[in-house]
Design a protein around this motif. Sequence first.
Motif, PDB file in Angstrom:
ATOM      1  N   PHE A 173      39.276  33.501  81.623  1.00 43.28           N
ATOM      2  CA  PHE A 173      38.443  33.404  82.692  1.00 43.28           C
ATOM      3  C   PHE A 173      37.006  34.116  82.560  1.00 43.28           C
ATOM      4  O   PHE A 173      36.086  33.349  83.134  1.00 43.28           O
ATOM      5  N   ASP A 174      37.180  35.316  82.292  1.00 42.70           N
ATOM      6  CA  ASP A 174      35.740  35.879  82.142  1.00 42.70           C
ATOM      7  C   ASP A 174      35.024  35.491  81.251  1.00 42.70           C
ATOM      8  O   ASP A 174      33.859  35.192  81.385  1.00 42.70           O
ATOM      9  N   ALA A 175      35.416  35.011  80.091  1.00 43.61           N
ATOM     10  CA  ALA A 175      34.619  34.278  78.967  1.00 43.61           C
ATOM     11  C   ALA A 175      33.962  33.106  79.407  1.00 43.61           C
ATOM     12  O   ALA A 175      32.675  32.824  79.145  1.00 43.61           O
ATOM     13  N   LEU A 176      34.834  32.275  80.227  1.00 47.13           N
ATOM     14  CA  LEU A 176      34.439  31.164  80.720  1.00 47.13           C
ATOM     15  C   LEU A 176      33.396  31.408  81.834  1.00 47.13           C
ATOM     16  O   LEU A 176      32.122  30.540  81.627  1.00 47.13           O
ATOM     17  N   LEU A 177      33.545  32.287  82.791  1.00 43.80           N
ATOM     18  CA  LEU A 177      32.338  32.445  83.626  1.00 43.80           C
ATOM     19  C   LEU A 177      31.221  33.084  83.146  1.00 43.80           C
ATOM     20  O   LEU A 177      30.110  32.929  83.693  1.00 43.80           O
ATOM     21  N   THR A 178      31.434  33.941  82.243  1.00 43.33           N
ATOM     22  CA  THR A 178      30.564  34.520  81.563  1.00 43.33           C
ATOM     23  C   THR A 178      29.495  33.662  80.747  1.00 43.33           C
ATOM     24  O   THR A 178      28.218  33.723  81.036  1.00 43.33           O
ATOM     25  N   ARG A 179      29.984  32.746  80.344  1.00 46.22           N
ATOM     26  CA  ARG A 179      29.090  31.539  79.667  1.00 46.22           C
ATOM     27  C   ARG A 179      28.292  30.755  80.704  1.00 46.22           C
ATOM     28  O   ARG A 179      27.042  30.540  80.466  1.00 46.22           O
ATOM     29  N   GLN A 180      28.983  30.614  81.830  1.00 42.77           N
ATOM     30  CA  GLN A 180      28.219  29.804  82.636  1.00 42.77           C
ATOM     31  C   GLN A 180      27.024  30.746  83.389  1.00 42.77           C
ATOM     32  O   GLN A 180      25.984  30.258  83.653  1.00 42.77           O
ATOM     33  N   LEU A 181      27.345  31.959  83.501  1.00 43.94           N
ATOM     34  CA  LEU A 181      26.497  32.984  84.269  1.00 43.94           C
ATOM     35  C   LEU A 181      25.213  33.209  83.121  1.00 43.94           C
ATOM     36  O   LEU A 181      24.137  32.958  83.763  1.00 43.94           O
ATOM     37  N   GLU A 182      25.417  33.134  82.024  1.00 40.36           N
ATOM     38  CA  GLU A 182      24.340  33.233  80.968  1.00 40.36           C
ATOM     39  C   GLU A 182      23.425  32.315  81.174  1.00 40.36           C
ATOM     40  O   GLU A 182      22.189  32.234  80.894  1.00 40.36           O
ATOM     41  N   MET A 183      23.870  30.931  81.651  1.00 41.96           N
ATOM     42  CA  MET A 183      22.937  29.686  81.805  1.00 41.96           C
ATOM     43  C   MET A 183      21.923  29.687  82.831  1.00 41.96           C
ATOM     44  O   MET A 183      21.157  29.305  82.833  1.00 41.96           O
ATOM     45  N   THR A 184      22.403  30.682  83.950  1.00 39.16           N
ATOM     46  CA  THR A 184      21.727  30.822  85.005  1.00 39.16           C
ATOM     47  C   THR A 184      20.433  31.394  85.005  1.00 39.16           C
ATOM     48  O   THR A 184      19.439  31.321  85.877  1.00 39.16           O
ATOM     49  N   VAL A 185      20.128  32.368  83.912  1.00 37.23           N
ATOM     50  CA  VAL A 185      19.011  32.918  83.811  1.00 37.23           C
ATOM     51  C   VAL A 185      18.154  32.432  82.604  1.00 37.23           C
ATOM     52  O   VAL A 185      18.830  31.922  81.426  1.00 37.23           O
ATOM     53  N   SER A 186      16.772  33.106  82.453  1.00 35.00           N
ATOM     54  CA  SER A 186      16.012  32.596  81.275  1.00 35.00           C
ATOM     55  C   SER A 186      16.339  33.114  79.968  1.00 35.00           C
ATOM     56  O   SER A 186      16.063  32.514  78.844  1.00 35.00           O
ATOM     57  N   ASP A 187      16.931  34.483  79.984  1.00 32.64           N
ATOM     58  CA  ASP A 187      17.033  35.128  78.824  1.00 32.64           C
ATOM     59  C   ASP A 187      18.708  35.385  78.512  1.00 32.64           C
ATOM     60  O   ASP A 187      19.094  36.048  77.778  1.00 32.64           O
ATOM     61  N   GLY A 188      19.579  34.515  79.113  1.00 33.29           N
ATOM     62  CA  GLY A 188      20.997  34.785  79.110  1.00 33.29           C
ATOM     63  C   GLY A 188      21.565  35.915  78.979  1.00 33.29           C
ATOM     64  O   GLY A 188      21.556  36.621  80.008  1.00 33.29           O
ATOM     65  N   ALA A 189      22.332  36.451  77.595  1.00 36.52           N
ATOM     66  CA  ALA A 189      23.009  37.561  77.863  1.00 36.52           C
ATOM     67  C   ALA A 189      22.205  38.796  78.014  1.00 36.52           C
ATOM     68  O   ALA A 189      22.665  39.902  78.211  1.00 36.52           O
ATOM     69  N   ALA A 190      20.829  38.632  77.819  1.00 40.49           N
ATOM     70  CA  ALA A 190      19.972  39.836  77.808  1.00 40.49           C
ATOM     71  C   ALA A 190      20.050  40.284  79.415  1.00 40.49           C
ATOM     72  O   ALA A 190      19.982  41.696  79.633  1.00 40.49           O
ATOM     73  N   THR A 191      20.293  39.253  80.318  1.00 38.36           N
ATOM     74  CA  THR A 191      20.121  39.554  81.717  1.00 38.36           C
ATOM     75  C   THR A 191      21.719  39.778  82.228  1.00 38.36           C
ATOM     76  O   THR A 191      22.139  40.686  82.787  1.00 38.36           O
ATOM     77  N   MET A 192      22.583  38.866  81.841  1.00 37.35           N
ATOM     78  CA  MET A 192      23.865  38.788  82.488  1.00 37.35           C
ATOM     79  C   MET A 192      24.656  39.551  81.409  1.00 37.35           C
ATOM     80  O   MET A 192      25.466  39.129  80.551  1.00 37.35           O
ATOM     81  N   THR A 193      24.598  41.000  81.474  1.00 39.10           N
ATOM     82  CA  THR A 193      25.328  41.932  80.650  1.00 39.10           C
ATOM     83  C   THR A 193      25.464  43.100  81.618  1.00 39.10           C
ATOM     84  O   THR A 193      24.852  43.304  82.674  1.00 39.10           O
TER      85      THR A 193
END
Length: 287
Positions: free
Chosen positions: A154-174
Amino acid sequence: MHFLPSDLIVDGVRIAYRDRGEGEPVVFIHGTPSHSYEWRNVVPHIEATGHRSLTYDLLGYGRSERPVDRDTSVAAQTDLLGSLLDALGIEQAAVVAHDIGGAIGQRFAIAHPERVRRLMIIDTVSYDSWPSETWQNIIDERLEDHMRLPQETFDALLTRQLEMTVSDGAATMTGDVLEAYLAPHRSALGRVSFFEHQVRHYDSRYTEEITGQLTCLTMPVRVLWGERDQWQSLSYAQRLAEDIPRARLTVIPGAGHFVMEDAPERVTEEILDFLAEQDRLPQGQQR
């Protein structure tokens, strides 16, 4: 301390909320997959400038109750917003609403125009813009299976979605930011609630059925959008600005769907400008 420190029973359910400041009330409505944490870098600045700010978690989201047998659709959340304002003695307010919260804001303003002094909709769902193909597939075919996902999956699924919500992906969603968005779902109940109270109600009929009524939004309206929104195309922002009388569209360069994460200072500036702008309108345009 939690960003939302208080709880209130409204229409038989518990709502987590924050009600601070003095002056004209401003109601902040969050989106999905999210909760009021998304406003943490914006709301305190609005409170500090002479406005009463009401921020709350939608029913089934964040710290609010996750009822077993209760409708948490956009239509039901719209009705609950009215009950929440009644409970807090707020007759009229400015509404600032993001994503699915924007659908609630649109519907509430159409149904109760006398209660919405002004409306800002930010990267909102609208018309037939939602749900995405991914979410629609889950809703149609695999919703029950997803409710049983193990935490790591579940965490992996939601993390992938959340990374799409910001312009720099994993750099912000971490780090702490990502953890805060995942936190409401760190249990079996939380994971089930995500699909039952949020995903199940991703349904464009709640916005498509009000398309013909957007012309009724005669209060001041501003449409605020992230230029790089991957979920809600800028074309929908332009369509909203065309269909809503005298609505003004502002695009934030380089920002994604969660503009409050990508550009909190600019979002705060735009909200404050919008709240002040109406005081400068000619008398004939005052509500």
